[in-house]
Each structure stands twice: as structure tokens, then as C-alpha cells.
Design a protein around this motif. Structure first.
Motif, PDB file in Angstrom:
ATOM      1  N   GLN A  71     -11.082  57.063  43.942  1.00  0.00           N
ATOM      2  CA  GLN A  71     -11.304  55.712  44.453  1.00  0.00           C
ATOM      3  C   GLN A  71     -11.275  55.711  45.972  1.00  0.00           C
ATOM      4  O   GLN A  71     -10.514  56.449  46.596  1.00  0.00           O
ATOM      5  CB  GLN A  71     -10.211  54.766  43.936  1.00  0.00           C
ATOM      6  N   PHE A  72     -12.126  54.877  46.548  1.00  0.00           N
ATOM      7  CA  PHE A  72     -12.071  54.558  47.972  1.00  0.00           C
ATOM      8  C   PHE A  72     -11.771  53.066  48.090  1.00  0.00           C
ATOM      9  O   PHE A  72     -12.081  52.292  47.186  1.00  0.00           O
ATOM     10  CB  PHE A  72     -13.415  54.825  48.667  1.00  0.00           C
ATOM     11  N   ALA A  73     -11.207  52.675  49.216  1.00  0.00           N
ATOM     12  CA  ALA A  73     -10.990  51.253  49.489  1.00  0.00           C
ATOM     13  C   ALA A  73     -11.222  51.007  50.977  1.00  0.00           C
ATOM     14  O   ALA A  73     -10.697  51.731  51.824  1.00  0.00           O
ATOM     15  CB  ALA A  73      -9.575  50.837  49.100  1.00  0.00           C
ATOM     16  N   ILE A  74     -12.037  50.004  51.268  1.00  0.00           N
ATOM     17  CA  ILE A  74     -12.302  49.606  52.651  1.00  0.00           C
ATOM     18  C   ILE A  74     -11.817  48.173  52.849  1.00  0.00           C
ATOM     19  O   ILE A  74     -11.143  47.620  51.982  1.00  0.00           O
ATOM     20  CB  ILE A  74     -13.797  49.749  53.001  1.00  0.00           C
ATOM     21  N   GLU A  75     -12.175  47.589  53.962  1.00  0.00           N
ATOM     22  CA  GLU A  75     -11.708  46.260  54.319  1.00  0.00           C
ATOM     23  C   GLU A  75     -11.838  45.262  53.162  1.00  0.00           C
ATOM     24  O   GLU A  75     -12.871  45.201  52.501  1.00  0.00           O
ATOM     25  CB  GLU A  75     -12.488  45.727  55.536  1.00  0.00           C
ATOM     26  N   ASN A  76     -10.754  44.525  52.955  1.00  0.00           N
ATOM     27  CA  ASN A  76     -10.648  43.480  51.915  1.00  0.00           C
ATOM     28  C   ASN A  76     -10.598  44.028  50.497  1.00  0.00           C
ATOM     29  O   ASN A  76     -10.831  43.288  49.544  1.00  0.00           O
ATOM     30  CB  ASN A  76     -11.779  42.442  52.039  1.00  0.00           C
ATOM     31  N   TRP A  77     -10.274  45.304  50.340  1.00  0.00           N
ATOM     32  CA  TRP A  77     -10.089  45.904  49.018  1.00  0.00           C
ATOM     33  C   TRP A  77      -8.627  46.298  48.869  1.00  0.00           C
ATOM     34  O   TRP A  77      -7.915  46.512  49.852  1.00  0.00           O
ATOM     35  CB  TRP A  77     -10.965  47.141  48.858  1.00  0.00           C
ATOM     36  N   TRP A  78      -8.204  46.419  47.632  1.00  0.00           N
ATOM     37  CA  TRP A  78      -6.851  46.857  47.297  1.00  0.00           C
ATOM     38  C   TRP A  78      -6.888  48.295  46.787  1.00  0.00           C
ATOM     39  O   TRP A  78      -7.881  48.720  46.182  1.00  0.00           O
ATOM     40  CB  TRP A  78      -6.265  45.988  46.184  1.00  0.00           C
ATOM     41  N   ILE A  79      -5.778  49.005  46.977  1.00  0.00           N
ATOM     42  CA  ILE A  79      -5.637  50.341  46.406  1.00  0.00           C
ATOM     43  C   ILE A  79      -4.174  50.581  46.059  1.00  0.00           C
ATOM     44  O   ILE A  79      -3.275  50.105  46.755  1.00  0.00           O
ATOM     45  CB  ILE A  79      -6.172  51.426  47.370  1.00  0.00           C
ATOM     46  N   SER A  80      -3.965  51.261  44.950  1.00  0.00           N
ATOM     47  CA  SER A  80      -2.611  51.619  44.514  1.00  0.00           C
ATOM     48  C   SER A  80      -2.737  52.580  43.340  1.00  0.00           C
ATOM     49  O   SER A  80      -3.812  52.742  42.765  1.00  0.00           O
ATOM     50  CB  SER A  80      -1.840  50.367  44.083  1.00  0.00           C
ATOM     51  N   ASP A  81      -1.632  53.205  42.981  1.00  0.00           N
ATOM     52  CA  ASP A  81      -1.553  53.921  41.709  1.00  0.00           C
ATOM     53  C   ASP A  81      -0.868  52.949  40.760  1.00  0.00           C
ATOM     54  O   ASP A  81       0.358  52.860  40.718  1.00  0.00           O
ATOM     55  CB  ASP A  81      -0.756  55.217  41.849  1.00  0.00           C
TER      56      ASP A  81
END
Length: 194
Positions: A71-81
Motif C-alpha cells: 500500500q501507498f498513501a499520499i495526502e488525505n489518505w490513511w495508512i496503518s496495519d
């Protein structure tokens, strides 16, 4: 400092000023250096991360020790495990800043307590996670139905910013092939344009 996240939340649910203030006082703003690790494999994930500026990736090491970006995440996106976050188990992934980034960390325990105080926040996260899950289903279908080259062309058309911002080896890892194969695909595209 937290206005990008509050604006994002307002696209899905409306918060009053008191709710916004309550949320903002519980958040952590982090400035990450390029290649900085936010979550290490084997550690329990304690937060989800909203990207204000920059790019992060989620990846693991395969049985040959190579990085596999999921997964990639850029501005205004969420990321987590989310598995580690929800079940409090050691993470099988790492989260790394692909470029110098600014993120808002939302601690899981604080998030759960805010769900009680600001129920609309739970609706926001449900809507965000439903969208993310739908995108994951589409990606799975694409993996089974399209050639690797077609996947690259679809991805580069849908997300041109990633092709420009993400190192080639990370992009190849995400798409499931080697950097050399990605170079060949790009070379063929250049020849067609010439």
C-alpha cells in the motif's frame, strides 16, 4: 496544524466547533524524514496515520528477504496495519516515509474514547474503511484478470502522481514485478510515443 484532517472529516460528517477542538487536542503531528520507519515489523501498531504532506508505504519482507509493498498513501489518505492495531498483535508489516512527510497520528485508545464522545467520528472511519476495502477488492480483481503490463498502464493512468513520486523499485514491488520488468514496460511505452 490539524485543519487538513478536520477538513477531510467534514467531507463525510459535520462536526461542530467543540467536537473539532476535542479531536484536535488528542492528535499528534509528526514530521518524518525520507525513509523514516513509523512502524517496525514485530512491534504492535498503536496508531493510524493521516497524511498531510508526503507519501508513506506499507510493506513486508517476503521469504527471500525482498521488500513487498502492499500500500501507498499520499495526502488525505490513511495508512496503518489494521490487523495489528485492532488485535494488538505484533505487526507483520513496516510503515515507512517514502519522502519527507507530515502526518497526523491518531492513537487507537484515544480514537476509541473519542468514538464515545463524538459518535460521528465512528461514522467517518466506517465510511473511509469501506472505501478502502472496496479499492482493495478492485485491486484483487485486477491482479487476477489483467496482465502485469496492463496493470502498470492502468495504475499509471489512474495515479500518475505515484509514478512521479515513488522510486521505481517500490512501484515494481507494489505491482508485483521486478524493477527490470518495469523498465522494459516503460521503454516500450516510450518507443510507442516516439
Amino acid at each position: 496544524m490539524y485543519s487538513p484532517l478536520l477538513q477531510h472529516i467534514s467531507r463525510y460528517v459535520s462536526l461542530d466547533q467543540n467536537e473539532e477542538a476535542l479531536i484536535a487536542q488528542k492528535l499528534k503531528y509528526l514530521q518524518l524524514k525520507k525513509k523514516e520507519i513509523v512502524l517496525s515489523q514485530g512491534k504492535i501498531c498503536r496508531s493510524s496515520y493521516f497524511i498531510v504532506k508526503g507519501c508513506l508505504r506499507l510493506y513486508f519482507f517476503n521469504d527471500k528477504g525482498a521488500e513487498q509493498t502492499t500500500q501507498f498513501a499520499i495526502e488525505n489518505w490513511w495508512i496503518s496495519d489494521y490487523n495489528s492495531l485492532e488485535n494488538k498483535v505484533p505487526s507483520e508489516f513496516q510503515i515507512q516515509a517514502v519522502e519527507a512527510s507530515e502526518v497526523i497520528a491518531f492513537d487507537k485508545e484515544i480514537q476509541d474514547s473519542l468514538f464515545e464522545l463524538v459518535p460521528k467520528l465512528e461514522r467517518y472511519f466506517r465510511l473511509i474503511l469501506q472505501r478502502a476495502y472496496a479499492a482493495s477488492q478492485v485491486r484483487t480483481k485486477i491482479n487476477y484478470t489483467m496482465s502485469r503490463e496492463a496493470q502498470y498502464h492502468l495504475f499509471s493512468t489512474a495515479f500518475p502522481e505515484f509514478v512521479q513520486r515513488v522510486p521505481q523499485y517500490m512501484l515494481a514491488s507494489y505491482l508485483g514485478f521486478t524493477p527490470e520488468f518495469l523498465s522494459k514496460i516503460r521503454a516500450r511505452k516510450v518507443k510507442k510515443i516516439s
